[in-house]
Design a protein around this motif. Structure first.
Motif, PDB file in Angstrom:
ATOM      1  N   LEU B 419      45.177  10.586 113.952  1.00  0.00           N
ATOM      2  CA  LEU B 419      46.274  11.474 113.576  1.00  0.00           C
ATOM      3  C   LEU B 419      45.755  12.861 113.186  1.00  0.00           C
ATOM      4  CD1 LEU B 419      48.322   8.868 111.514  1.00  0.00           C
ATOM      5  CD2 LEU B 419      48.960   9.869 113.728  1.00  0.00           C
ATOM      6  N   GLU B 420      44.442  13.052 113.325  1.00  0.00           N
ATOM      7  CA  GLU B 420      43.803  14.329 113.008  1.00  0.00           C
ATOM      8  C   GLU B 420      44.168  14.830 111.620  1.00  0.00           C
ATOM      9  OE1 GLU B 420      44.588  16.943 116.279  1.00  0.00           O
ATOM     10  OE2 GLU B 420      43.337  15.786 117.657  1.00  0.00           O
ATOM     11  N   LEU B 421      44.032  13.936 110.663  1.00  0.00           N
ATOM     12  CA  LEU B 421      44.392  14.303 109.283  1.00  0.00           C
ATOM     13  C   LEU B 421      43.250  15.025 108.562  1.00  0.00           C
ATOM     14  CD1 LEU B 421      46.261  11.058 108.140  1.00  0.00           C
ATOM     15  CD2 LEU B 421      47.208  13.196 109.037  1.00  0.00           C
ATOM     16  N   LEU B 422      42.045  15.002 109.199  1.00  0.00           N
ATOM     17  CA  LEU B 422      40.882  15.584 108.505  1.00  0.00           C
ATOM     18  C   LEU B 422      40.512  16.950 109.062  1.00  0.00           C
ATOM     19  CD1 LEU B 422      38.890  12.300 108.100  1.00  0.00           C
ATOM     20  CD2 LEU B 422      39.701  13.771 106.263  1.00  0.00           C
ATOM     21  N   LYS B 423      41.366  17.923 108.803  1.00  0.00           N
ATOM     22  CA  LYS B 423      41.077  19.292 109.232  1.00  0.00           C
ATOM     23  C   LYS B 423      39.906  19.855 108.409  1.00  0.00           C
ATOM     24  CE  LYS B 423      45.005  19.984 111.770  1.00  0.00           C
ATOM     25  NZ  LYS B 423      45.917  18.995 111.192  1.00  0.00           N
ATOM     26  N   ASP B 424      39.249  20.852 108.954  1.00  0.00           N
ATOM     27  CA  ASP B 424      38.140  21.503 108.248  1.00  0.00           C
ATOM     28  C   ASP B 424      38.575  22.088 106.903  1.00  0.00           C
ATOM     29  OD1 ASP B 424      36.064  20.973 109.823  1.00  0.00           O
ATOM     30  OD2 ASP B 424      35.864  22.962 110.709  1.00  0.00           O
ATOM     31  N   THR B 425      39.826  22.528 106.881  1.00  0.00           N
ATOM     32  CA  THR B 425      40.314  23.227 105.694  1.00  0.00           C
ATOM     33  C   THR B 425      40.828  22.276 104.621  1.00  0.00           C
ATOM     34  OG1 THR B 425      42.422  23.325 106.818  1.00  0.00           O
ATOM     35  CG2 THR B 425      41.012  25.259 106.986  1.00  0.00           C
ATOM     36  N   ILE B 426      40.704  20.983 104.883  1.00  0.00           N
ATOM     37  CA  ILE B 426      41.294  20.014 103.961  1.00  0.00           C
ATOM     38  C   ILE B 426      40.620  20.098 102.588  1.00  0.00           C
ATOM     39  CG2 ILE B 426      39.755  18.086 104.442  1.00  0.00           C
ATOM     40  CD1 ILE B 426      42.299  16.355 104.751  1.00  0.00           C
ATOM     41  N   GLU B 427      41.428  19.831 101.567  1.00  0.00           N
ATOM     42  CA  GLU B 427      40.921  19.945 100.193  1.00  0.00           C
ATOM     43  C   GLU B 427      40.028  18.748  99.835  1.00  0.00           C
ATOM     44  OE1 GLU B 427      43.002  20.235  95.823  1.00  0.00           O
ATOM     45  OE2 GLU B 427      44.257  20.639  97.586  1.00  0.00           O
ATOM     46  N   ASP B 428      38.882  19.020  99.168  1.00  0.00           N
ATOM     47  CA  ASP B 428      38.009  17.928  98.737  1.00  0.00           C
ATOM     48  C   ASP B 428      38.710  17.087  97.676  1.00  0.00           C
ATOM     49  OD1 ASP B 428      35.592  18.659 100.202  1.00  0.00           O
ATOM     50  OD2 ASP B 428      35.561  20.427  98.901  1.00  0.00           O
ATOM     51  N   LYS B 429      38.440  15.789  97.712  1.00  0.00           N
ATOM     52  CA  LYS B 429      39.071  14.903  96.722  1.00  0.00           C
ATOM     53  C   LYS B 429      38.044  14.017  96.031  1.00  0.00           C
ATOM     54  CE  LYS B 429      43.555  15.684  97.168  1.00  0.00           C
ATOM     55  NZ  LYS B 429      44.334  16.317  96.107  1.00  0.00           N
ATOM     56  N   LEU B 430      38.041  14.116  94.719  1.00  0.00           N
ATOM     57  CA  LEU B 430      37.168  13.280  93.902  1.00  0.00           C
ATOM     58  C   LEU B 430      37.989  12.183  93.251  1.00  0.00           C
ATOM     59  CD1 LEU B 430      35.289  16.206  92.137  1.00  0.00           C
ATOM     60  CD2 LEU B 430      34.240  14.567  93.717  1.00  0.00           C
ATOM     61  N   VAL B 431      37.375  11.016  93.079  1.00  0.00           N
ATOM     62  CA  VAL B 431      38.059   9.933  92.362  1.00  0.00           C
ATOM     63  C   VAL B 431      37.013   9.040  91.690  1.00  0.00           C
ATOM     64  CG1 VAL B 431      38.198   8.532  94.485  1.00  0.00           C
ATOM     65  CG2 VAL B 431      39.705   8.005  92.567  1.00  0.00           C
ATOM     66  N   TRP B 432      37.312   8.622  90.486  1.00  0.00           N
ATOM     67  CA  TRP B 432      36.480   7.621  89.797  1.00  0.00           C
ATOM     68  C   TRP B 432      36.941   6.228  90.205  1.00  0.00           C
ATOM     69  CZ3 TRP B 432      32.193   8.753  87.354  1.00  0.00           C
ATOM     70  CH2 TRP B 432      32.051   9.969  86.676  1.00  0.00           C
ATOM     71  N   ILE B 433      36.012   5.355  90.495  1.00  0.00           N
ATOM     72  CA  ILE B 433      36.337   3.947  90.676  1.00  0.00           C
ATOM     73  C   ILE B 433      35.744   3.190  89.479  1.00  0.00           C
ATOM     74  CG2 ILE B 433      36.238   1.953  92.228  1.00  0.00           C
ATOM     75  CD1 ILE B 433      37.607   4.400  93.445  1.00  0.00           C
ATOM     76  N   THR B 434      36.577   2.395  88.825  1.00  0.00           N
ATOM     77  CA  THR B 434      36.139   1.724  87.597  1.00  0.00           C
ATOM     78  C   THR B 434      36.330   0.210  87.708  1.00  0.00           C
ATOM     79  OG1 THR B 434      38.322   1.797  86.576  1.00  0.00           O
ATOM     80  CG2 THR B 434      36.929   3.740  86.283  1.00  0.00           C
ATOM     81  N   HIS B 435      35.869  -0.491  86.693  1.00  0.00           N
ATOM     82  CA  HIS B 435      36.096  -1.935  86.601  1.00  0.00           C
ATOM     83  C   HIS B 435      35.608  -2.704  87.820  1.00  0.00           C
ATOM     84  CE1 HIS B 435      38.751  -0.290  83.523  1.00  0.00           C
ATOM     85  NE2 HIS B 435      38.664  -1.458  82.922  1.00  0.00           N
ATOM     86  N   PHE B 436      34.410  -2.382  88.246  1.00  0.00           N
ATOM     87  CA  PHE B 436      33.793  -3.154  89.331  1.00  0.00           C
ATOM     88  C   PHE B 436      33.534  -4.588  88.875  1.00  0.00           C
ATOM     89  CE2 PHE B 436      32.884   1.036  90.831  1.00  0.00           C
ATOM     90  CZ  PHE B 436      32.764   0.914  92.197  1.00  0.00           C
ATOM     91  N   PRO B 437      33.499  -5.522  89.812  1.00  0.00           N
ATOM     92  CA  PRO B 437      32.980  -6.847  89.452  1.00  0.00           C
ATOM     93  C   PRO B 437      31.513  -6.700  89.037  1.00  0.00           C
ATOM     94  CG  PRO B 437      33.980  -6.867  91.657  1.00  0.00           C
ATOM     95  CD  PRO B 437      33.889  -5.440  91.225  1.00  0.00           C
ATOM     96  N   LEU B 438      31.075  -7.505  88.071  1.00  0.00           N
ATOM     97  CA  LEU B 438      29.683  -7.437  87.641  1.00  0.00           C
ATOM     98  C   LEU B 438      28.763  -8.011  88.711  1.00  0.00           C
ATOM     99  CD1 LEU B 438      27.813  -6.788  85.165  1.00  0.00           C
ATOM    100  CD2 LEU B 438      28.016  -9.203  84.556  1.00  0.00           C
ATOM    101  N   LEU B 439      29.246  -9.067  89.385  1.00  0.00           N
ATOM    102  CA  LEU B 439      28.374  -9.823  90.283  1.00  0.00           C
ATOM    103  C   LEU B 439      29.023 -10.019  91.643  1.00  0.00           C
ATOM    104  CD1 LEU B 439      27.753 -12.486  87.542  1.00  0.00           C
ATOM    105  CD2 LEU B 439      25.961 -10.953  88.374  1.00  0.00           C
ATOM    106  N   GLU B 440      28.192 -10.162  92.622  1.00  0.00           N
ATOM    107  CA  GLU B 440      28.649 -10.535  93.957  1.00  0.00           C
ATOM    108  C   GLU B 440      27.992 -11.844  94.349  1.00  0.00           C
ATOM    109  OE1 GLU B 440      29.179  -6.820  96.950  1.00  0.00           O
ATOM    110  OE2 GLU B 440      27.204  -6.943  95.966  1.00  0.00           O
TER     111      GLU B 440
END
Lengths: 589, 589
Positions: B419-440
């Motif tokens: 869908l060509e949603l990733l234009k060069d001019t697209i705004e950078d996006k940061l996100v925190w990911i929390t509460h990971f599982p401790l173990l795999e």
């Protein structure tokens, strides 16, 4: 473990906070029980604050407070109060107040530490290194680490301000043979091949100049697998600098700016450039060393002229063989006993001297065992030349030039110690040493070695001697010396592949070997290499000098012993055979 | 080679200097002969200045100028003049003037380079890496290196301003077994023993917290001997951070300040904190990934509720087995042809999906091969839940939760590309990911692995599950994700030796092994370890994202190939048997 985030560090509280409720986190530095009241010095990196557990103020906190021991980690909530009159501590920044504890959380307990956390401890360095995380709690070590942190920032900010680019060079690189041994890293993906850890980023920084980066710097780790001497580490840290289109003056000016900045920001001392310069020959003749300590005088004096016609066999032989007669004036030491003089003679002999000639300066001239071999003119000439006064002592060594000057250089340092010339308050002295010989002859292997490294450019006017009289060739090399320690060394580099080839050939490196080891650099020189030069600083030694420490281990967080052991984590260590199998190597029996 | 020091760089000259005599040093970038007059673009790191050789102006210089070729290194002396009207170059900062050459010194010649020094070259990466010193001359690479330099300075100045101390941790350390393979370094002084190169300074930074340093940072090199994937390097650079007495909020605030500073100074973009947060579970359910790209929408929608009573076997089985039915709405894709839909189905199957269910949203409801298995209520419920409009396309995958969400996450990225949603001019996006599982849990080795590393603290309220239901335990771990790339990861650490022992035991590390490998850390915890936590940034990847490059090799000066080769210096390489003998090792046959 839940606890509240601190509102202040242990150095923050002042009278302005009196009455406030605060939260502090830290270590129990010290604990006193006075008539049922518990006083604790709570410590963190920033300082110390006294906290108080009083049963009438908060019974529960006081009860729990009884269990506290040294080095427990705690979080407290309490009220800041003015200390009762007479109990203020003017030594502490926070000494006007303390904190009455309402709530105590013990975050971690602590066993009795193997040594006390205080500056004046008398424990072996082994124990300190094994428990480095405790040793590092001592304020002296902390001061050193903070100095080191500041050092980094001043250096980088300076080079950044001078338009230098910080560029990372490889740690896994090609093994090249000059000089000390490399640490090797076996490759798993390429059977039978090895990376080497860099002894310096020399070739890469030169390639960055070929790549047009113009000004490069980096604070980087270097590795040498040497038989470690007292104050060496297998890993050391270097401030590495290179620039294009420079000459010696460009580098000197750049470095003098850095040194001014470091002295100003870290010692509060301003000094004016330029830093004095000595040629290698001058330094050797006047101080017996290419890293002279200029914090005191005690200059050596060459007496060849004064004794050019001497009949005394020792002097005559020396002069006939092109050797040197060098002397040192020890002011006021004319009263040294025979025993003291014997000790000095022994010292000189240990350094390799055939003997030490001494003369006491008396009212009626020189008194000495060899006085009878000298004419009155000669004696007067020595007195004049050395500017000797009654009561002084004249020390003379003669023999082959380089060796004799080095011996006297060491005697000079020894006399400085005996005369207590190196007070703590003595002013630091920087000096540039220039015009080093390009090559050193090694008798054992019967070949020349590069005095700095094989990429050092000869002086243009000396290139003509390169093939037939290589020992006459001087280098465009320079060292910066501080208080008798080499803290930096650099040079203008060869940037022409023909001259580089010639240099390798003088060093006895065959074309094939040169090509195999440095082919990529010589190749790079074919595509437009600019004139370039630079310098590298031994950061550890510099910080040691700035900190006033005597061992570089004291300015490193996790140093190794002189044999390369880490006593804390017990590395190096055995590894599983499976790991070696993957790396395609096995141990020799 | 004698030449004069430059008075200006190649980007300095302006109309103010007209009439001045200047000296420039640089490379011949470009040369044009026009009616006997030679125009040369002289290049250095800073810019380009046109210099002119005119026979009527200076015959001798013009004569020598004829021999100049691309990439020759020269020094010129000449007079700045205003360019003749109509020949100004507004593209160049120096384009209003040029320099009439009085004197030319050729500092070095250049052979024809294997590729042209310009940005749009079509050469293999192999050739670029072999001649890296030429590749680095291209302005795109130069821009990247300068960005990297600035990155370093912003990062260090930030942490310095926040009272963090830069402390060096060892490069020659103890080999410990968790995770990826170590590079080993045989010890010469200690026969049969090996150092390891650090995969991260994890244990050392924790020891610095035990040592009371409170706030530590370092930009440091780390090493992993992995089977290299497309965009990995055996050496990578990490911003390493640790602090005492923090909680998650302390770290988030600290890092958000850094990111604001980096965006402001390097991209001229200001953004306001806080950075949004998603739990691991949310991220997986809504974006099918623990490093979601939030630069576009395309959120996934779980349809378990809408289809909880479905008679359709695929959905029924999924729900009965505790699986998930997840869907994606592709706006305006209702007109995708059967062929296009087959390609998408193939894509999903390649990711491991049993199949891909699609539905076109029409005026009269959902049109789909499986439409007949759904009740009208269910179809309407899907439309409502997804907020689907006529002309849209609904994509559904169902199956075991984690796997199915990952498949749909990849399909989401694929649809974003289509869908060509990733234009060069697209705004950078940061996100925190929390509460990971401790173990795999790892099926192959039938044991648990630490999802971050074995020093990560479990959530206090989940510790109770550690022994009997370890997969339920969440970690006090967090990742920072930028545009779908993990750029940093960290956690609150275990600081209690009992809990650390328990963690090792859950990971199947025996007491003996734990003691041998991490004994010094567990021992340190006995002497007053503070609560501590931190984070580490993958600096290479961050710089790559800031530079808008697709390969980390393009933001490193001297990268290795994916198999760890340096094509320029041909390392790793064979070494002499004598060297191996000294190291007490030999090659396996």
């Amino acid at each position: 473990m839940d606890f509240k985030t601190r509102t202040h560090t242990c150095k923050d509280l002042r009278e302005e906070q009196i009455g406030e409720t605060v939260i502090l986190n830290g270590w129990v530095d010290n604990r006193r029980d006075l008539g049922g009241v518990i006083f604790i010095d709570l410590r963190d990196r920033y300082g110390i604050t006294q906290i108080v557990f009083e049963p009438t103020y908060n019974k529960e906190a006081h009860e729990l407070g009884k269990s506290l021991r040294s080095e427990f980690v705690i979080s407290i909530e309490g009220k800041v109060r003015k200390r009762p009159e007479g109990t203020e501590n003017s030594q502490l920044e926070t000494g006007q107040v303390d904190v009455m504890v309402d709530k105590l959380t013990i975050l971690n307990e602590a066993e009795t530490t193997p040594f006390q956390i205080k500056d004046d401890i008398d424990v072996s360095e082994e124990l300190r290194l094994k428990y480095r995380y405790l040793d590092l709690r001592r304020s002296r070590m902390q001061k050193n680490m903070i100095l080191r942190h500041k050092f980094y920032q001043v250096v980088r900010n300076y080079f950044d301000s001078q338009n230098f680019l910080e560029i990372e060079t490889p740690i896994l690189m090609k093994s090249t043979p000059e000089g000390a041994r490399y640490f090797l890293v076996p490759s798993r993906l390429h059977k039978g091949s090895f990376y080497a850890l860099p002894q310096s980023p020399q070739t890469y920084k030169q390639l960055l100049m070929v790549a047009g980066y113009d000004k490069y710097f980096q604070i980087t780790k270097c590795f040498r697998d040497e038989d470690l001497r007292a104050d060496r580490q297998p890993k050391f840290t270097q401030i590495d600098v290179e620039m294009s289109f420079p000459n010696e003056e460009t580098i000197f000016t750049l470095v003098e700016g850095l040194m001014q900045q470091l002295f100003k920001e870290l010692k509060g001392i301003e000094f004016s450039a330029p830093i004095p310069r000595l040629t290698y020959d001058e330094a050797l003749e006047r101080y017996g060393s290419d890293k002279p300590d200029l914090r005191f005088g005690l200059e050596m004096v060459t007496l060849n002229d004064a004794l050019s016609n001497s009949e005394f066999r020792v002097f005559k032989d020396t002069i006939d063989n092109g050797g040197i007669i060098t002397s040192l004036l020890a002011n006021g030491c004319g009263n040294y006993t025979r025993n003291q003089l014997d000790v000095l003679t022994e010292f000189a002999k240990k350094q390799g001297a055939g003997g030490l000639i001494w003369m006491r300066v008396k009212e009626d001239g020189l008194e000495a065992p060899i006085a009878k071999f000298l004419s009155d003119d000669e004696k007067q000439s020595i007195i004049n030349k050395m500017n000797a006064k009654v009561g002084d002592l004249v020390l003379i060594v003669s023999g082959p030039k380089q060796k004799t000057l080095n011996i006297m250089g060491n005697l000079r340092l020894e006399m400085a110690r005996r005369l207590e010339l190196l007070k703590d308050t003595i002013e630091d002295k920087l000096v540039w040493i220039t015009h080093f010989p390009l090559l050193e002859w090694d008798d054992e292997t019967q070949r020349y070695y590069a005095m700095h490294h094989p990429f050092t450019s000869p002086l243009t006017e000396d290139i003509k001697y390169l093939e037939n009289e290589p020992s006459k060739v001087r280098a465009r090399a320079y060292d910066l010396v501080m208080n008798g320690n080499e803290i930096a060394g650099g040079s203008m580099r060869i940037f022409n592949s023909d001259l580089q080839s010639k240099m390798f050939s003088v060093l006895g490196i065959s074309k094939e070997e040169a090509n195999e080891k440095f082919g990529f650099l010589m190749n790079a020189f074919k595509y437009g290499a600019p004139p370039h030069g630079g310098i590298a600083f031994g950061l550890d030694r510099m910080i040691m000098l700035f900190a006033g420490e005597n061992s570089i281990r004291d300015i490193m967080a996790f140093p190794k012993t002189t044999s390369g052991l880490s006593l804390m984590d017990e590395s190096p260590s055995k590894v599983a055979d499976e790991q070696l199998r993957e790396l395609h190597i096995k141990l020799r029996k």
